[in-house]
Design a protein around this motif. Structure first.
Motif, PDB file in Angstrom:
ATOM      1  N   ASP A 175      60.409  72.404 185.713  1.00 49.78           N
ATOM      2  CA  ASP A 175      60.509  71.446 184.592  1.00 49.78           C
ATOM      3  C   ASP A 175      61.957  71.300 184.130  1.00 49.78           C
ATOM      4  N   MET A 176      62.727  72.405 184.107  1.00 46.69           N
ATOM      5  CA  MET A 176      64.134  72.328 183.701  1.00 46.69           C
ATOM      6  C   MET A 176      64.910  71.457 184.681  1.00 46.69           C
ATOM      7  N   ALA A 177      64.631  71.647 186.017  1.00 46.00           N
ATOM      8  CA  ALA A 177      65.319  70.831 187.012  1.00 46.00           C
ATOM      9  C   ALA A 177      65.000  69.353 186.789  1.00 46.00           C
ATOM     10  N   THR A 178      63.746  69.057 186.502  1.00 47.35           N
ATOM     11  CA  THR A 178      63.360  67.661 186.232  1.00 47.35           C
ATOM     12  C   THR A 178      64.072  67.132 184.992  1.00 47.35           C
ATOM     13  N   ALA A 179      64.122  67.958 183.932  1.00 49.31           N
ATOM     14  CA  ALA A 179      64.782  67.545 182.684  1.00 49.31           C
ATOM     15  C   ALA A 179      66.251  67.244 182.926  1.00 49.31           C
ATOM     16  N   ILE A 180      66.894  68.097 183.747  1.00 46.29           N
ATOM     17  CA  ILE A 180      68.320  67.876 184.045  1.00 46.29           C
ATOM     18  C   ILE A 180      68.475  66.580 184.823  1.00 46.29           C
ATOM     19  N   ASP A 181      67.590  66.354 185.781  1.00 41.14           N
ATOM     20  CA  ASP A 181      67.666  65.134 186.574  1.00 41.14           C
ATOM     21  C   ASP A 181      67.447  63.884 185.719  1.00 41.14           C
ATOM     22  N   LEU A 182      66.608  63.993 184.739  1.00 37.63           N
ATOM     23  CA  LEU A 182      66.341  62.851 183.830  1.00 37.63           C
ATOM     24  C   LEU A 182      67.470  62.632 182.832  1.00 37.63           C
ATOM     25  N   GLY A 183      68.427  63.575 182.785  1.00 36.56           N
ATOM     26  CA  GLY A 183      69.565  63.430 181.884  1.00 36.56           C
ATOM     27  C   GLY A 183      69.320  63.914 180.481  1.00 36.56           C
ATOM     28  N   LEU A 184      68.261  64.680 180.258  1.00 35.14           N
ATOM     29  CA  LEU A 184      67.970  65.153 178.896  1.00 35.14           C
ATOM     30  C   LEU A 184      69.029  66.109 178.380  1.00 35.14           C
ATOM     31  N   PHE A 185      69.702  66.858 179.292  1.00 35.59           N
ATOM     32  CA  PHE A 185      70.705  67.829 178.863  1.00 35.59           C
ATOM     33  C   PHE A 185      72.136  67.320 179.059  1.00 35.59           C
ATOM     34  N   GLY A 186      72.241  66.027 179.386  1.00 27.64           N
ATOM     35  CA  GLY A 186      73.561  65.455 179.529  1.00 27.64           C
ATOM     36  C   GLY A 186      74.113  65.648 180.928  1.00 27.64           C
ATOM     37  N   PRO A 187      75.339  65.127 181.204  1.00 25.24           N
ATOM     38  CA  PRO A 187      75.950  65.241 182.538  1.00 25.24           C
ATOM     39  C   PRO A 187      76.699  66.568 182.719  1.00 25.24           C
ATOM     40  N   ASN A 188      76.866  66.929 183.947  1.00 25.14           N
ATOM     41  CA  ASN A 188      77.705  68.082 184.303  1.00 25.14           C
ATOM     42  C   ASN A 188      77.285  69.360 183.589  1.00 25.14           C
ATOM     43  N   VAL A 189      76.048  69.705 183.674  1.00 24.14           N
ATOM     44  CA  VAL A 189      75.551  70.925 183.031  1.00 24.14           C
ATOM     45  C   VAL A 189      75.337  71.994 184.097  1.00 24.14           C
TER      46      VAL A 189
END
Length: 1020
Positions: A175-189
């Motif tokens: 789920d975290m990988a999906t959230a990162i891909d969707l941009g929920l945590f912003g770029p370059n994280v």
């Protein structure tokens, strides 16, 4: 804030610099702190002066002010704008910027943005706070989401091994990988680190982290609010969630759970900015879905909290919802169903929302309203329109005395108060006046207090002077701007949600204004310790006397002091200013009883029934000892003085009426003046009770009190006049008539003339009323005829035109009789002459009837009495009546036949037949007309009677009467009656004569007349 800064500055100066060194700034700061009033600009000057002195004396390089927990000061300023003005920070910042060679540095520490502390304030105030914050350079400490996640991971430190939650690690990392891909945590994280942290933040789902951070940054206090959410026992917070759930893969804290936390703990703050976040609509929609399936509710809550955040990277798209809801099956179908039901609206790239697309940008419209309305209307006018101005009732006084008293409330601006102060007084029917002075500034308040101090002897007036109302300006300005948005935005008619939000903002702003008005300028209820309203009465400040006491209690105490002589009648039917129609009808029956049945028990009211007039009688006349029964029977009287004799305290009001009449003897006192006197302290009598008191006074002093209606003396007092007195008192006047000396002798002589009781021989009205009633009861003929002596006509005129009883008796009547009344010896002469005149007036109508009888007997050439004539004429009248067709003569004959009716009635009836008007209403010309007409009727009667020669009194068809009168005036007449055979002969003769007559009718008539004259001479 200014005192706190100076206090700490003084402390540091004393701690850091040897006390033996002479520092001017140190002593100035000490003096300022000991002063009761510290001006904020004075505080700035002291700070600047301290820096200058420290630099000049090479002690320090300037002043550094570090204000820790600045938010506490801001919270206080937001809650108490009238006590702490945030403008001080702006002045302090400006001073720091221009400090130059004598530097002053100001550093404030806050847990959230400066403007967030003004979230509960009106939008206008929020804009002002925003301007203040712009004077400072803001350093924002905002951690990246990766660090926030790491912080949460360290704070939670979930022991997943012991909890035995199978599958969590793989799901969390995925789920975290999906959230990162969707941009929920912003770029370059740091993707790897975030995946590991996602495992250790159980039970929080990774999609909640960016929402937590943005929510608490916008509506809370960043990390402080975050840790409060993690560790506190607030409803629906993480601890509360964990305590109710057993650790498993299904018990994950998701966005729908965070919505519950936000709704429970931040709803008030979100509502205040609803036109930006649509919170009220979101919350209303979700509250309406209580019976929906849990999955449906979870979808709506997730969309709702993401709509509140309204961030592009957190748009509630299908992918984000799929992640946040836990890969739920059938999500796509459920979303379509919700859209069909208009619970969700798909906005494409912007994701889903709980409301359709807005055509009105309310935030932009409010900015435009702020530009259009830069300054609020005078706040005093706004307050006056919205503050409660209903009268205030003195409740305890009402319960104890039965008198409903209230104080009207008058709202005045300070300028109006200064102009009207001297003329302030309660307006009927109010018993007192509460003046609320609305001051917009300290200067206006000081001026108003000075004026109030000089208003002595206004015992019925209380002054309430408000504190400066400028603290209400921002709230009032926000309301005006939202009203502007409503008026100037026609697009609202097509945007239901925006229109509802504008209406809600107006209602909220209006309620805020009214609540603030009540807090600052409200005069009702208990006067609290913190109230800053200045209360004045009779020129004295009474604020401390009112502490912890309601204004109603004070007004009741004041009424007790003012209305010491007020009646205490416990009957709401009559003891009130405006009585009902039913009560007025009942009171009218009491009037009738007082005037005509005061000698009967209960004024003749039924003993076995309880109509409203009986309750009035028992509660006023009986309980008040006005209608009493003693050895002389029942009567109306004044109650004896004292509580025992006057339990209802009616005697002071009754005595006040007499006193008003006695102030100027013989003066007509308008009844409305008596009303006004009884309404005012110390009496305070209700209008419904006054007529009953007036009638009581009149009944007891009937022979001494004259009553005038519309400037006309009323000789006879009856119930209808009493009713008019109660309805239109302004048309009535009372006059007290008391006589002594020569006048008393004159009254005594006149009293003998009209046969009044000896006990009333010295009372003027005991003479005037019978005289007026005597003239009023005379037939109309006597009231208008000139067939009287000069004295009789003048006396009649004087009495008819009487306006003043004393003027009538002591001036007009003696003048009419031609006698000087000032000499005591003439009193008996006046009495004798008046007696003669009254006798003449009394005999005038009988003499008219006697004259009519003489005219009748003369017309019939009768030499005997009138009674004999009536008996003798009856039979001939019957003879004449047979076969008579003349209407007038028939009516006359019918009357002549009547020899049974009394002479007076017979003459009146005959006069009415002949003149078409009864003799009692004749004018002098009617008498003359009767005399002429009776002669004509008598002649016509005799002529018809001459034709009636049959023994049986029949009138033959052939009977005719012929009468000829030549120029000499000698008249000849003859009655001819022919038998049937003679009639035939006469017919043939007529035909022969007609054949001989010429064409000229005049010649024929003249010839026949001469022939008849000769024939009649032979007949006679």
């Amino acid at each position: 804030m200014a005192k706190a800064i100076l206090r700490e500055l003084l402390s540091k100066l004393e701690a850091s610099i040897d006390g033996r060194k002479n520092l001017v700034s140190r002593s100035k700061i000490s003096d300022a702190l000991s002063s009761s009033a510290l001006d904020e600009r004075q505080a700035i000057r002291l700070i600047e002066g301290t820096s200058k002195e420290l630099v000049t004396k090479n002690l320090f390089g300037g002043v550094l002010l570090v204000i820790d927990e600045l938010g506490k000061f801001l919270e206080f300023a937001a809650l108490n704008p009238e006590q702490q003005d945030v403008y001080f920070l702006q002045v302090l910042a400006e001073s720091s910027c221009r400090s130059g060679n004598y530097p002053v540095y100001t550093l404030g520490l806050l847990h959230q943005g400066f403007a967030e502390y003004a979230a509960k304030l009106p939008s206008v105030s929020q804009l002002e706070w925003s301007k203040v914050s712009e004077r400072f350079e803001e350093f924002v400490f905002s951690q990246p989401l990766a660090q926030v996640t790491a912080l949460l991971s360290q704070a939670l430190s979930s022991d997943l091994e012991n909890q035995n939650i199978h599958g969590w690690k793989g799901q969390a990392r995925g789920d975290m990988a999906t959230a990162i891909d969707l941009g929920l945590f912003g770029p370059n994280v740091p993707k790897t680190a975030l995946k590991e942290h996602a495992v250790s933040i159980y039970p929080i789902h990774c999609s909640v982290i960016p929402v937590l951070a943005k929510f608490f940054r916008r509506f809370g206090q960043n990390e402080r609010s975050l840790f409060s959410f993690l560790l506190s026992s607030e409803p629906y917070a993480l601890q509360d969630f964990a305590s109710k759930q057993r650790a498993s893969l299904e018990t994950i804290f998701r966005l729908s759970d965070f919505y519950d936390f936000a709704a429970a703990n931040f709803s008030h703050r979100l509502s205040g900015q609803s036109f930006r976040s649509h919170w009220n609509h979101i919350d209303a929609v979700i509250r309406s879905t209580g019976n929906e399936e849990p999955t449906t509710v979870a979808i709506l809550k997730t969309v709702g909290i993401l709509n509140v955040i309204d961030a592009p990277e957190l748009a509630p798209t299908f992918e984000v919802l799929h992640l946040a809801l836990g890969d739920s099956e059938g999500l796509d179908q459920e979303l379509r169903n919700l859209c069909k039901r208009n619970l969700l609206f798909n906005r494409g790239r912007s994701g889903y929302a709980l409301w359709p697309y807005n055509s009105v940008n309310l935030e932009q419209r409010f900015v435009e309203a702020s530009e259009a309305i830069s300054k609020a209307s005078p706040i005093a006018e706004t307050v006056r329109k919205r503050i409660d101005s209903r009268p205030i009732v003195a409740r305890r006084h009402y319960i104890e005395t039965g008198n409903l008293r209230y104080f009207e409330v008058l709202q005045l601006t300070a300028s109006e108060f200064s102009k009207k102060a001297e003329d302030l007084a309660p307006t009927h029917p109010a018993d007192g006046l509460v003046v609320s002075v609305l001051c917009e500034s300290k200067a206006e308040r000081l001026q108003s207090e000075e004026i109030a101090t000089g208003l002595a002897k206004k015992l019925s007036t209380i002054i309430a002077i408000s504190p400066p109302l400028d603290a209400l300006t921002s709230s009032a300005l926000e309301l005006e701007r939202w009203l502007w948005v409503e008026r100037q935005t026609p697009e609202l008619k097509d945007d239901r949600f925006a229109a509802e939000e504008v209406s809600r903002q107006i209602a909220t702003s209006s309620q805020t204004v009214e609540n603030r008005i009540q807090e600052i300028a409200g005069i009702r209820g208990v006067v609290r310790k913190e109230s800053t309203i200045a209360w004045y009465h009779d020129g004295e400040l009474i604020t401390e006397r009112l502490r912890f006491k309601s204004i109603q209690t004070f007004l009741s105490d004041l009424c007790d002091e003012l209305f010491t002589k007020a009646p205490k009648v416990a009957n709401e039917l009559i003891n009130r200013t405006n009585i009902s129609s039913a009560a007025a009808s009942a009171r009218q029956k009491l009037f009738k009883g007082i005037l005509s049945q005061s000698d009967l028990p209960l004024l003749g009211l039924p003993e076995d029934k309880s109509p409203p007039e009986k309750s009035m009688y028992l509660s006023v006349l009986k309980a008040g000892n006005i209608h009493i029964q003693d050895d002389d029977g029942c009567r109306i009287a004044f109650p004896n003085k004292g509580k025992r004799g006057d339990p209802l305290n009616l005697r002071p009001a009754l005595d006040a009426i007499i006193a008003a009449l006695e102030e100027q003897p013989d003066r007509r006192v308008p009844v409305i003046e008596i009303y006004d006197r009884l309404r005012l302290p110390p009496f305070g009598v209700r209008d419904g009770l006054v007529p009953l008191l007036l009638l009581t006074v009149f009944t007891v002093h009937e022979s001494e009190i004259a009553i005038y209606e519309d400037d006309i003396f009323q000789a006879e007092i009856e119930e209808n006049l009493a009713m008019r007195l109660a309805r239109r008192p302004e048309t009535f006047e009372f006059q007290l008539c008391r006589i002594n000396g020569v006048r008393k002798e004159l009254i005594s002589e006149i009293a003998k003339t009209i046969n009044t009781e000896h006990a009333e021989h010295t009372h003027l009205l005991s003479i005037v009323r019978p005289l007026c009633l005597f003239i009023d009861q005379l037939p109309e003929y006597v009231q208008k005829t000139d067939n009287l002596s000069d004295q009789a006509r003048e006396v009649r005129k004087a009495i008819e035109n009487a306006r003043e009883p004393s003027d009538l008796v002591f001036k007009r009547i003696p003048q009419a009789l031609g006698i000087e009344p000032s000499d005591k010896k003439n009193a008996s002469v006046v009495g004798q002459e008046l007696s003669r005149v009254l006798f003449e007036l009394r005999r005038s109508y009988p003499e008219l009837l006697s004259g009519m009888a003489k005219s009748i007997t003369a017309a019939f050439a009768w030499k005997g009495s009138f009674e004999d004539w009536r008996r003798s004429i009856s039979e001939p009248a019957e003879t004449v009546l047979v076969g008579l067709s003349d209407t007038e003569l028939r009516s006359f004959c019918f009357k002549l036949i009547d020899d049974v009716t009394s002479e007076t009635e017979w003459l009146e009836a005959l006069g009415s037949i002949i003149t078409r008007c009864p003799p009692s209403r004749w004018k002098d010309r009617d008498k003359e007309a009767f005399e002429e007409e009776i002669k004509k009727l008598a002649g016509k009667f005799n002529r018809v009677l001459a034709t009636c020669f049959d023994k049986n009194g029949s009138l033959p068809d052939s009977a005719i009467r012929i009468a000829i009168t030549p120029k000499s005036g000698q008249e000849k007449d003859v009655v001819v009656s022919l038998s049937p055979s003679e009639s035939q002969k006469a017919k043939k003769l007529r035909e022969s004569i007609v054949s001989l007559l010429p064409d000229s009718n005049d010649v024929s008539i003249a010839a026949i007349s001469e022939l008849l004259w000769k024939l009649m001479e032979g007949k006679q």
